[in-house]
Design a protein around this motif. Structure first.
Motif, PDB file in Angstrom:
ATOM      1  N   ILE A 136      44.876  54.004  47.314  1.00  0.00           N
ATOM      2  CA  ILE A 136      45.119  53.195  48.510  1.00  0.00           C
ATOM      3  C   ILE A 136      45.835  54.067  49.544  1.00  0.00           C
ATOM      4  CG2 ILE A 136      47.297  52.310  47.629  1.00  0.00           C
ATOM      5  CD1 ILE A 136      46.730  49.725  49.233  1.00  0.00           C
TER       6      ILE A 136
ATOM      7  N   TYR B 193      47.676  53.141  53.112  1.00  0.00           N
ATOM      8  CA  TYR B 193      48.076  52.040  53.981  1.00  0.00           C
ATOM      9  C   TYR B 193      49.264  52.494  54.802  1.00  0.00           C
ATOM     10  CZ  TYR B 193      49.208  47.319  55.478  1.00  0.00           C
ATOM     11  OH  TYR B 193      49.447  46.208  56.241  1.00  0.00           O
TER      12      TYR B 193
ATOM     13  N   LYS C  30      36.738  53.140  52.378  1.00  0.00           N
ATOM     14  CA  LYS C  30      36.758  52.047  53.366  1.00  0.00           C
ATOM     15  C   LYS C  30      35.634  51.026  53.183  1.00  0.00           C
ATOM     16  CE  LYS C  30      39.408  53.875  57.212  1.00  0.00           C
ATOM     17  NZ  LYS C  30      39.397  54.362  58.588  1.00  0.00           N
TER      18      LYS C  30
ATOM     19  N   LYS D 168      36.569  48.284  50.626  1.00  0.00           N
ATOM     20  CA  LYS D 168      37.759  47.463  50.834  1.00  0.00           C
ATOM     21  C   LYS D 168      37.402  46.180  51.580  1.00  0.00           C
ATOM     22  CE  LYS D 168      41.512  50.760  51.094  1.00  0.00           C
ATOM     23  NZ  LYS D 168      42.597  51.212  51.969  1.00  0.00           N
TER      24      LYS D 168
ATOM     25  N   ASP E 126      42.917  45.641  53.873  1.00  0.00           N
ATOM     26  CA  ASP E 126      43.556  46.957  53.970  1.00  0.00           C
ATOM     27  C   ASP E 126      44.366  47.311  52.732  1.00  0.00           C
ATOM     28  OD1 ASP E 126      42.458  47.396  56.429  1.00  0.00           O
ATOM     29  OD2 ASP E 126      44.246  46.781  57.547  1.00  0.00           O
TER      30      ASP E 126
ATOM     31  N   ASP F  51      43.619  46.638  49.562  1.00  0.00           N
ATOM     32  CA  ASP F  51      42.821  46.750  48.333  1.00  0.00           C
ATOM     33  C   ASP F  51      42.866  48.178  47.796  1.00  0.00           C
ATOM     34  OD1 ASP F  51      42.130  44.120  48.519  1.00  0.00           O
ATOM     35  OD2 ASP F  51      40.119  44.491  49.325  1.00  0.00           O
TER      36      ASP F  51
ATOM     37  N   VAL G 288      40.980  51.017  45.427  1.00  0.00           N
ATOM     38  CA  VAL G 288      39.603  51.325  45.068  1.00  0.00           C
ATOM     39  C   VAL G 288      39.595  52.357  43.940  1.00  0.00           C
ATOM     40  CG1 VAL G 288      37.413  52.219  45.930  1.00  0.00           C
ATOM     41  CG2 VAL G 288      38.848  50.822  47.415  1.00  0.00           C
TER      42      VAL G 288
END
Length: 136
Positions: A50, A52, A81, A84, A87, A89, A91
């Motif tokens: 992530i 962020y 991206k 997702k 924002d 999430d 992965v």
């Protein structure tokens, strides 16, 4: 009698030269991990990524790693991206990284990673049992 022995030897010779398909099968993921782990200091890790705000985190099981923000991290962020929905999430990704301890006196997770190669980006599972959402 000599003909039978020659025929048997010939059959044994040809059957010994047969290519066995099972013996030639190669597990590419296993070999890739072995070769990457071998000499260059980078290891293959699979976890959740992530990015962020201004922080990038790589989670492997219960371990959390701060990710060094560089071009490879931004490339990975662009690749995750599309997977997702929000924002925040995480992965699942498989990457080659170099692990190290954070420098003394800096904020963040105790361990860090530098991303060398991006091997795989996967779609997150839709199992949301461990997600808590707060509404206003």
């Amino acid at each position: 009698m000599k003909k039978i022995i020659i025929i048997l030897i010939t059959l044994l010779t040809f059957s010994a030269c047969k290519n066995d398909a099972k013996a030639n099968e190669v597990n590419l993921e296993e070999n890739r991990a072995k070769s990457y782990d071998a000499n260059d200091g980078y290891i293959t890790m699979r976890g959740e990524f992530i990015y962020y705000g201004d922080a990038a985190v790589f989670k492997v099981g219960n371990e959390m790693y701060g990710v060094v923000i560089d071009d490879n991290m931004h490339t990975l962020n662009e690749q995750v991206k599309p997977f997702k929905k929000e924002d925040t999430d995480m992965v699942p990704v498989t990457v080659r990284v170099k692990r190290f301890k954070k420098p003394e006196g800096e904020e963040g997770w105790p361990n860090r990673v530098i991303i060398k190669d991006i091997l795989k980006v996967e779609e997150p599972t839709t199992d949301t049992k461990d997600v808590i959402k707060l509404a206003n």
